[in-house]
Design a protein around this motif. Structure first.
Motif, short mmCIF file in Angstrom:
data_model
loop_
_atom_site.label_atom_id
_atom_site.label_comp_id
_atom_site.label_asym_id
_atom_site.label_seq_id
_atom_site.Cartn_x
_atom_site.Cartn_y
_atom_site.Cartn_z
N MET A 24 34.73 40.83 55.47
CA MET A 24 35.38 41.76 54.53
C MET A 24 34.97 41.47 53.09
SD MET A 24 38.77 43.48 55.03
CE MET A 24 39.33 44.42 56.42
N LYS A 25 34.91 42.54 52.32
CA LYS A 25 34.48 42.41 50.93
C LYS A 25 35.55 41.65 50.13
CE LYS A 25 34.04 46.20 48.45
NZ LYS A 25 34.47 46.23 47.10
N LYS A 26 35.10 40.77 49.27
CA LYS A 26 36.05 40.05 48.41
C LYS A 26 36.20 40.78 47.08
CE LYS A 26 36.48 35.66 50.32
NZ LYS A 26 37.31 34.51 50.04
N SER A 27 37.42 40.75 46.52
CA SER A 27 37.63 41.53 45.30
C SER A 27 37.45 40.69 44.04
CB SER A 27 39.02 42.15 45.29
OG SER A 27 39.68 41.96 46.47
N ASN A 28 36.41 39.87 43.98
CA ASN A 28 36.28 39.11 42.75
C ASN A 28 34.98 39.31 42.00
OD1 ASN A 28 34.71 37.72 44.46
ND2 ASN A 28 35.99 35.88 44.56
N LEU A 78 32.73 41.34 39.20
CA LEU A 78 33.20 41.84 37.91
C LEU A 78 33.50 43.34 37.95
CD1 LEU A 78 33.90 40.64 35.18
CD2 LEU A 78 31.64 41.31 34.37
N SER A 79 32.93 44.03 38.95
CA SER A 79 33.17 45.48 38.97
C SER A 79 34.63 45.80 39.27
CB SER A 79 32.22 46.16 39.97
OG SER A 79 32.84 46.28 41.22
N VAL A 80 35.30 44.96 40.06
CA VAL A 80 36.70 45.26 40.39
C VAL A 80 37.59 45.22 39.14
CG1 VAL A 80 38.69 44.57 41.76
CG2 VAL A 80 36.41 44.51 42.76
N PRO A 81 37.57 44.11 38.36
CA PRO A 81 38.44 44.13 37.17
C PRO A 81 38.09 45.27 36.21
CG PRO A 81 37.08 42.14 37.23
CD PRO A 81 36.97 42.79 38.57
N ILE A 82 36.81 45.60 36.07
CA ILE A 82 36.46 46.69 35.15
C ILE A 82 37.04 48.01 35.65
CG2 ILE A 82 34.53 48.08 34.26
CD1 ILE A 82 32.90 45.48 34.11
N ARG A 83 36.91 48.25 36.95
CA ARG A 83 37.42 49.51 37.49
C ARG A 83 38.95 49.57 37.44
NH1 ARG A 83 33.45 49.40 42.64
NH2 ARG A 83 34.77 51.03 43.52
N ILE A 84 39.60 48.46 37.79
CA ILE A 84 41.08 48.45 37.75
C ILE A 84 41.57 48.61 36.30
CG2 ILE A 84 43.11 46.97 38.10
CD1 ILE A 84 42.20 48.07 40.68
N ALA A 85 40.85 47.98 35.35
CA ALA A 85 41.25 48.11 33.95
C ALA A 85 41.14 49.56 33.49
CB ALA A 85 40.39 47.20 33.07
N GLY A 137 39.25 51.29 42.80
CA GLY A 137 39.01 50.00 42.17
C GLY A 137 38.15 49.06 42.99
N GLY A 138 37.88 49.42 44.25
CA GLY A 138 37.09 48.55 45.10
C GLY A 138 37.85 47.31 45.53
N ASN A 159 40.05 45.09 48.11
CA ASN A 159 40.42 44.92 49.51
C ASN A 159 41.86 44.39 49.56
OD1 ASN A 159 40.90 44.10 52.11
ND2 ASN A 159 39.36 42.47 52.09
N GLU A 204 42.95 41.07 51.47
CA GLU A 204 42.44 39.74 51.13
C GLU A 204 43.58 38.87 50.58
OE1 GLU A 204 39.57 39.74 47.98
OE2 GLU A 204 39.67 37.56 47.81
N LEU A 227 40.66 40.35 34.81
CA LEU A 227 41.26 41.65 34.49
C LEU A 227 41.80 41.66 33.06
CD1 LEU A 227 42.04 44.48 35.45
CD2 LEU A 227 44.24 43.56 36.14
N VAL A 265 38.94 41.86 30.50
CA VAL A 265 38.37 43.21 30.40
C VAL A 265 39.32 44.12 29.62
CG1 VAL A 265 37.69 45.26 31.70
CG2 VAL A 265 37.00 42.99 32.51
N GLU A 266 40.61 44.00 29.92
CA GLU A 266 41.59 44.86 29.23
C GLU A 266 41.66 44.55 27.74
OE1 GLU A 266 44.36 45.81 33.16
OE2 GLU A 266 44.87 44.10 31.89
N ILE A 303 38.65 46.15 26.07
CA ILE A 303 38.86 47.60 25.90
C ILE A 303 39.72 47.86 24.66
CG2 ILE A 303 39.98 49.65 26.87
CD1 ILE A 303 39.19 48.66 29.66
N TYR A 309 45.44 41.76 42.71
CA TYR A 309 45.27 43.19 42.44
C TYR A 309 46.33 44.02 43.14
CZ TYR A 309 40.91 41.94 40.21
OH TYR A 309 40.00 41.40 39.36
#
Lengths: 147, 551
Positions: free
Chosen positions: A1-5, A7-14, B54-55, B57, B60, B74, B77-78, B81, B171
């Motif tokens: 399974m993909k891990k959520s760590n 850098l794209s995850v925090p950028i997208r969630i932000a 947000g990608g 999982n 996890e 997070l 990044v915030e 911004i 998350y």
């Protein structure tokens, strides 16, 4: 399974948070407020002779000694209220300048009295309420000084 | 002295907050467990959409290192911004008043301030910020920092209760906090505030001719209610205007005043109950709520020793008692919003306010206040264990030397990042740039500034006078260290404890009133003695010098 760590995850969630909390939330609240409670939402504006003269929440400056004056030392610098004690002191001055009876002045102070703890605590009055009352009841005295 | 009527109001306020907090804790238990609820039908699709976009999982499970990495990434990044939006706000949309770009050091300070839940403000929001910045920087970061704090608090709870494999998924916690707790509650609170007179518009500032001929006033309306709701609920505290909750547009009456106080007290009050529910032992939650409220009560008693008259720097509609009550509460919950000028108060009120920020767990800020209380519990269990000659245990698990070392690091980071910058400021004379001298008064102001920054409180004496490169950069760094060092350390302790073996019998009962009493005394001694020399030459000296009517 993909891990959520990555850098794209925090950028997208932000960015999602930015849109949801920073744009959608205040936008939706503004929409509801403007539709359902337009008076409060636009700053509780108050009128005199059918002209809007500002917000009832904010102190106005008064120079003519026939008006009640707000205090200018408070925390916000916009405090619209004075204590009843202060208003009563000012009533004597207003009586001397305008000749309006002390009884009338005390009457409108009493009528407009509110308390810091709902029905007890320090008694206070809104300065603008008193002055609008004076200007409406004694146009001959106040016409020259009002809008 | 406190009047009977004011005491009555305070008791009613406490009572309602405790009842609401207890009720909320039952809801929070469902938010932070995987148990299905009826509300999943409404919130579930929203959350799944966020995970998809947000990608993330959501299945996890994170250990403490992964959880911490996610928190830091997070929030960084915030903050970036926020920094960029402030730097270029002059040329961005929703700026009808033409607020200019912010300087780099002020943008730096503001972005770190709001992303760390501090809300120290070296600017006056009424004129220095565009509508976009008020919404997409200030409100945005007030939501995200509150969600971060609450998530971390929950993760620490999970570590100590030891019923899960890891600490959860940051998350997921963050998303569920926003979707199920903060956005709905602040939405309701914002509508209540608007009903009670707080403006909410995007029409720009309007100039009106006032009643007396020749006069005029600017009505600075804006998206105020939506900001005030999350600023209080999220224990943020950074106001729409420089004068914060003293400004009649953000706090028009005594009713809004007490409502806003209740909002800031609500979530921190509910968390000890939630901890008890997660453990399945409400008495352990009782220890924490009784300890934190007792310390808060001591603060109130200190603040009400001198007679505070309604005077300069206070708003008439709140009165003196309510202003003192607010000032103590806002620091005890590390919110930092103010409804009166701090310079209006007797030094003992300032001392009480400093106590709240030094301890940070009375009950403290959203999520992190409970976390600090658990840090004190671990230290107290250790001290009591030493005195009784037993292995320290908490909740049926052994507290080892590593845990205590980490707790001490979290504890000592606070005085270090306050006292060292305070001393450096006077050593290099940087206080002069903010217009301060070298007396007990100025010392209190600088000590207060760094204490407020480190405790992520945000109330301050300096205001826009603090807008110098030195203060912007130094307090900015202190705010992030004060936020994330203790978070990192407490996550580490929780991560180490989560899978540790639990024993049925406990050598030391932590759910008794005797332990609660020891805990209160230990916190008082630990926190106050660390700061005593500094308090002595600041507010205590001022009090003794007889500044009876404020500074």
């Amino acid at each position: 399974m993909k891990k959520s760590n990555s850098l794209s995850v925090p950028i997208r969630i932000a960015l999602i948070s930015l849109v949801a909390c920073g744009l959608l939330f205040p936008g939706v609240v503004t929409g509801i407020a403007q539709l359902a409670m337009p008076v409060q939402a636009n700053g509780s504006l108050i009128s005199f002779n059918n002209t809007t003269i500002g917000s009832s929440l904010i102190a106005q400056e008064f120079n003519y000694s026939g008006f009640f004056h707000p205090r200018n030392d408070s925390a916000s610098g916009l405090d619209p209220d004075i204590t009843v004690q202060n208003a009563t002191l000012q009533a004597a001055r207003i009586h001397n300048v305008t000749g309006i009876s002390i009884a009338y002045l005390d009457g409108i102070i009493k009528e407009n009295t509110k308390y810091t703890l709902f029905f007890f605590g320090t008694a206070y009055v809104n300065v603008l309420d008193l002055n609008i009352n004076l200007a409406e009841h004694y146009p001959s005295i106040y016409d020259r000084y009002t809008l | 002295m406190i009047t009977t009527s004011a005491a009555f109001i305070i008791v009613v306020e406490f009572g309602s907050v405790l009842v609401c907090g207890w009720l909320l804790s039952s809801y929070l238990l469902s938010v932070y467990s995987t148990r299905r609820t009826k509300l999943d039908r409404i919130f579930g699709p929203v959350e799944r959409a966020i995970y998809y976009l947000g990608g993330v999982n959501p299945y996890e499970e994170m250990g403490w290192k992964a959880y911490l990495r996610a928190v830091l990434a997070l929030n960084a990044v915030e903050a970036v911004i926020g920094f960029v939006l402030l730097l270029f706000q002059g040329s961005l949309p929703l700026n009808p008043m033409h607020a200019p770009d912010m300087s780099w050091s002020l943008s730096f300070n503001t972005a770190l301030s709001f992303s760390s839940n501090t809300n120290l403000q070296h600017y006056n929001g009424g004129s220095a910020l565009s509508y976009l910045s008020q919404m997409a920087v200030i409100q945005f970061l007030q939501f995200t920092s509150a969600a971060t704090g609450l998530s971390v608090g929950i993760a620490v709870f999970r570590g100590l209760t030891g019923k899960t494999k890891g600490l959860g998924n940051f998350y997921v916690d963050y998303t569920r906090t926003l979707v199920r707790v903060l956005i709905p509650l602040s939405g309701v609170a914002a509508l209540v505030l608007i009903f009670l007179g707080v403006p909410q518009s995007l029409n720009g500032y309007t100039i009106f001719k006032t009643l007396e001929i020749g006069g005029s006033e600017v009505v600075k309306s804006g998206p105020i209610a939506s900001l005030v709701s999350i600023m209080q609920l999220g224990t943020n505290g950074g106001g729409y205007f420089g004068s914060n909750a003293a400004n009649p547009l953000t706090n028009p009456s005594q009713i809004t005043n007490l409502f806003e106080l209740a909002l800031m007290m609500l979530i921190p009050t509910s968390l000890p109950f939630l901890f008890g529910r997660m453990l399945g032992r409400m008495k352990e939650g009782r220890t924490i709520i009784v300890a934190s409220y007792s310390l808060y009560f001591i603060d109130l008693v200190i603040a009400f020793i001198p007679i505070t008259h309604l005077g300069q720097g206070m708003e008439v509609r709140f009165g003196a008692a309510s202003s003192v009550f607010w000032t103590v509460t806002t620091t005890a919950f590390t919110t930092g919003s103010v409804n009166a000028s701090l310079s209006a108060f007797n030094p003992l009120v300032i001392l009480a306010a400093l106590f709240g920020m030094i301890i940070q767990a009375t009950p403290g800020g959203i999520g992190v206040g409970a976390m600090y209380m658990l840090m004190y519990v671990i230290m107290t269990v250790f001290i009591v264990g030493l005195m009784a000659g037993r292995t320290p245990e908490y909740l049926g698990t052994k507290i080892n030397a590593g845990d205590v070392k980490l707790a001490i690091i979290a504890f000592l980071s606070h005085p270090i990042i306050i006292l060292i910058p305070t001393v450096i400021t006077f050593a290099i004379g940087a206080q002069a740039a903010a217009g301060l001298g070298t007396n007990s008064l100025s010392f209190t102001q600088i000590l207060y500034e760094y204490t407020s920054a480190a405790a992520n409180n945000g109330s301050d004496f300096l205001g826009s006078a603090g807008n110098t490169v030195y203060f912007n950069v130094s307090t900015g760094i202190v705010m992030w260290l004060g936020r994330f060092i203790p978070i990192a350390v407490m996550l580490a302790i929780a991560g180490n404890m989560v899978q540790r073996k639990r024993y049925a019998s406990e050598a030391l009962r932590t759910d008794t009133f005797a332990f609660t009493a020891v805990l209160i005394v230990a916190i008082f001694i630990l926190a106050v003695l660390t700061f005593f020399p500094f308090l002595a030459i600041g507010p205590i000296l001022s009090y003794l010098e007889g500044f009876k009517n404020g500074f």
